[in-house]
Design a protein around this motif. Sequence first.
Motif: not given
Length: 139
Positions: A108-119
């Motif tokens: 839950a914490a690390r998988l969304p990092d793939i999209f961390g560059h998006l607003p």
Amino acid sequence: MTDGPGFGNTLVYLSLLIQRRYAQICADHDLTTAQAQLLCTVKDQPRGMGELSQLLGLAKPGLSGLVDRTERRGLVQRVASDRDRRACTVISTPLGKEVGNALYADVAARLPDIFGHLPAADRRVLEELVAGVPTDCGD
């Protein structure tokens, strides 16, 4: 109207990114992706082998091997059914719950990092779009 092959290729690329990140998170918890999926499936609810086979998309011999390997690590255990001696239920052990919960939190914490560059607004839109994808895709 159908989407062109570009969108399909984009989805495959996204799938690969997600699979690689997920595999790395699993490895960080000393789990294979199959063991992680099994743990997450039984962490809150015991499951019969037939149900697990269906949920994980594994044939019964492959599932038996997966449960054997995960059981040897002390993460799950088989419990014989009171109604049918041939049937068993797979449950999470206390260690399995601990590892499963830690894995779940890490995903839950690390998988969304793939999209961390998006607003943040774009991430919310993506989340809404993904939530609208049917879970039964005709497999």
